[in-house]
Design an enzyme around this catalytic site. Structure first.
Site, PDB file in Angstrom:
ATOM      1  N   SER A 171     -11.826  -6.851   6.079  1.00  0.00           N
ATOM      2  CA  SER A 171     -11.162  -7.929   6.376  1.00  0.00           C
ATOM      3  C   SER A 171      -9.725  -7.973   5.772  1.00  0.00           C
ATOM      4  O   SER A 171      -8.744  -8.225   6.231  1.00  0.00           O
ATOM      5  CB  SER A 171     -12.011  -9.107   6.673  1.00  0.00           C
ATOM      6  OG  SER A 171     -12.063  -9.659   5.449  1.00  0.00           O
ATOM      7  N   LYS A 172     -10.045  -7.702   4.381  1.00  0.00           N
ATOM      8  CA  LYS A 172      -8.700  -7.794   3.803  1.00  0.00           C
ATOM      9  C   LYS A 172      -7.684  -6.539   3.914  1.00  0.00           C
ATOM     10  O   LYS A 172      -6.525  -6.776   4.118  1.00  0.00           O
ATOM     11  CB  LYS A 172      -9.125  -7.771   2.222  1.00  0.00           C
ATOM     12  CG  LYS A 172     -10.088  -8.782   1.601  1.00  0.00           C
ATOM     13  CD  LYS A 172      -9.433  -9.941   1.296  1.00  0.00           C
ATOM     14  CE  LYS A 172     -10.158 -11.021   0.716  1.00  0.00           C
ATOM     15  NZ  LYS A 172     -10.018 -12.342   0.973  1.00  0.00           N
ATOM     16  N   ILE A 173      -8.414  -5.312   4.214  1.00  0.00           N
ATOM     17  CA  ILE A 173      -7.559  -4.353   4.483  1.00  0.00           C
ATOM     18  C   ILE A 173      -6.765  -4.590   5.844  1.00  0.00           C
ATOM     19  O   ILE A 173      -5.712  -4.278   6.059  1.00  0.00           O
ATOM     20  CB  ILE A 173      -8.365  -3.021   4.489  1.00  0.00           C
ATOM     21  CG1 ILE A 173      -8.729  -2.861   2.935  1.00  0.00           C
ATOM     22  CG2 ILE A 173      -7.426  -1.805   5.115  1.00  0.00           C
ATOM     23  CD1 ILE A 173      -9.822  -1.589   2.944  1.00  0.00           C
TER      24      ILE A 173
END
Ligand code: 8DG
Ligand code: CA
Ligand code: CA
Length: 536
Positions: free
Chosen positions: A243-245
């Site tokens: 999700s961060k990526i």
């Protein structure tokens, strides 16, 4: 190895003594001083030594004749001379070794391979066979020794096939990682979160980010939305990391990274930890308990708070003439020690150190390791691995060299402080608690005039010739590469650290003759140092 150290060597030391190894000393060609030294080593009260292959513990016992002995210790190097003391046929039934075998075996608390110390070339083979720790007749079959008499990696069992390096590998040591990758922006943002976790003492989370960073670092394509499905399948990329990526791919930034980067707390903790000797825990205490926010706050704080008694005691144990780097000195030098060191200056530092070393021990070998070797344009500190090229007597040449060299550099005004100076512990198959038994000097160095005399951090690592190549691999980094190298070795039944490679089941040591051989023994495809940049 000191007596205190031996207690940390773990379960080996609880094995009951099961026998004695009988020693006979041929006194010819030995000085009175050597004789008394060797006799006292052999008779050292209650000294237990381990057989490296079985872990069995034995004691040494002097005996009055060669007939009764297992090992004959002699400085005699010629058949004719030896025959004055022992008949040849009897000599062929014994291990006939030099005094160094006893010295080193006592130091390492282990029956070292007699073949490495064979006193006479003609008796090398029988000395190998008759060594009290010999595995002759065991199922493992024959092992050959090199012309130097040392067991070398190319002569013992090799993995049949090397693991191919690829960006999808589970291990950082099998993922080629350039210094700058196609997704360096993402790496920088993940590194902020990782650093914040580390500063807050959330080590497990920090490690997850560290692993994810090393995977992204190796990914060879520019990340786009269409590649996210593939990235999701890469090791160390869980749902949260994905999700961060994804956020980065969509927005060009990660919100959490931005928030952390501008937070007063992150900034203060980051700046406190740039002072040598202030770790994350101390930094948090300075912030939370004492309410400090800036470096000036820290300076004022330490002006009226002396270092902890534990730290003062540790510093007082450093056996160098140069002063230790106390917290106040570290604060004063902070700005200089924070400066990056360009490659040309790294090379100049290396040249000066090696010139001074040559005056003490001619012919030493060295390699600049760390980030420099991985191709970094600027380093935070300089790391140099040093050895002597002679396999047989090189260990003696390296022993105690750290202290000698540091004192010499200090006398010449080239070293201002010593942070750590550790004593020599040879590659030791019994090591368990210590993951690196090498002698080290961690110092603050200044180049001689007319150079710009900025204070620089310098790490000198002294390796016996047998440990030179593992020391180079172990100190080239990067950190994540090294972490997975140790893990990978472990999963293959081996133990890797900078001081050597040993097989876990019998503690047998491998002696690589090049860095490539280190990789081969571990079963790894070769990676150039420039492709070992697994950290941000
Ligand atoms: P830089 O920050 O200096 O520019 O980069 P670096 O050269 O990669 O970092 P480093 O902190 O100087 O560390 C160099 C390598 O040395 C690193 O991969 C891990 C290794 N290393 C230590 N300390 C120790 C240690 O005590 N024992 C062993 N075996 N290796 C160590 O940093
Ligand atoms: Ca370095
Ligand atoms: Ca270093």
């Amino acid at each position: 190895m000191s007596d205190e150290d031996s207690s940390s060597d773990g379960p080996n030391w609880q094995i009951p003594i099961s026998g004695t190894v009988k020693l006979y000393l041929v006194q010819a060609k030995l000085s009175a001083q050597d004789i008394s030294e060797l006799l006292s080593l052999a008779e050292r009260h209650n000294l237990r030594v381990s057989k490296l292959r079985t872990g069995e513990e034995v004691t040494f016992q002097l005996c009055p004749s060669a007939e009764q002995s297992d090992v004959v210790i002699t400085n005699v190097r010629m058949r004719k001379r030896l025959e004055r003391h022992i008949v040849w046929d009897l000599a062929k039934e014994k291990a006939i070794v030099t005094p160094d075998w006893l010295r080193d075996s006592v130091e390492q608390r282990a029956i070292l391979p007699c073949g490495d110390y064979a006193a006479l070339r003609e008796l090398h083979e029988t000395t190998v066979e008759n060594c009290p720790d010999s595995d002759c007749g065991s199922e493992e079959g024959t092992e050959h020794t090199s012309s130097e008499g040392l067991l070398v990696a190319s002569e013992i069992e090799q993995p049949t096939e090397l693991m191919k390096a690829h960006y999808t590998s589970r291990y950082a040591c099998l993922r080629p990682c350039p210094l700058i990758c196609p997704n360096q922006g993402l790496v920088r943002q993940l590194a902020i979160i990782r650093r914040s976790r580390e500063l807050e003492g959330k080590d497990t989370s920090a490690l997850s980010y560290e692993r994810a960073i090393s995977v992204v670092k190796a990914y060879p394509h520019k990340l786009t939305a269409s590649r996210l499905a593939e990235v999701a399948k890469l090791p160390a990329i869980g749902e949260k990391m994905l999700s961060k990526i994804t956020e980065y791919v969509d927005d060009g930034e990660i919100e959490e990274s931005q928030t952390i980067a501008v937070s007063a707390r992150f900034q203060a903790l980051s700046v406190f930890t740039t002072v040598y000797g202030i770790g994350a825990t101390t930094a948090r205490a300075l912030f939370d308990v004492f309410g400090l926010r800036t470096l000036s706050d820290a300076e004022a704080h330490y002006a009226c708070h002396p270092p902890s008694p534990a730290r003062a005691e540790r510093d007082s144990k450093i056996r160098a003439r140069a002063p230790s780097l106390g917290i106040r000195e570290a604060l004063a030098l902070r700005a200089e020690l924070e400066e990056k060191i360009p490659r040309a200056e790294v090379e100049a530092m290396h040249a000066v150190v090696m010139a001074e070393l040559a005056a003490l021990r001619p012919g030493c070998l060295s390699t600049i390791v760390g980030g420099y070797r991985r191709g970094k344009a600027e380093s935070n500190d300089v790391d140099i691995v040093i050895t002597h090229p002679t396999l047989r007597s090189g260990s003696d040449q390296v022993k105690g060299l750290g202290e000698l060299l540091v004192n010499r550099l200090y006398d010449r005004g080239l070293v201002t402080h010593v942070m750590h100076l550790s004593s020599f512990r040879s590659p030791d198959a019994l090591r368990t608690a210590h993951w690196d038994a090498l002698e080290k000097a961690l110092i603050v160095f200044v180049l001689p005039p007319p150079a710009l005399r900025a204070h620089r951090r310098l790490d000198l690592i002294f390796a016996a010739p047998e440990a030179y190549w593992t020391a180079i691999t172990g100190w080239t980094g990067s950190k994540m590469f090294e972490r997975d190298l140790r893990l990978y070795a472990k999963e293959r039944g081996l133990k890797f650290d900078s001081s050597g490679i040993t097989r876990r089941r019998d503690s047998k040591a491998y002696i690589p003759r090049s860095e490539r051989e280190v990789f081969t023994v571990l079963g790894l495809e070769w990676l150039e140092p420039e492709m070992r940049n697994a950290d941000a």
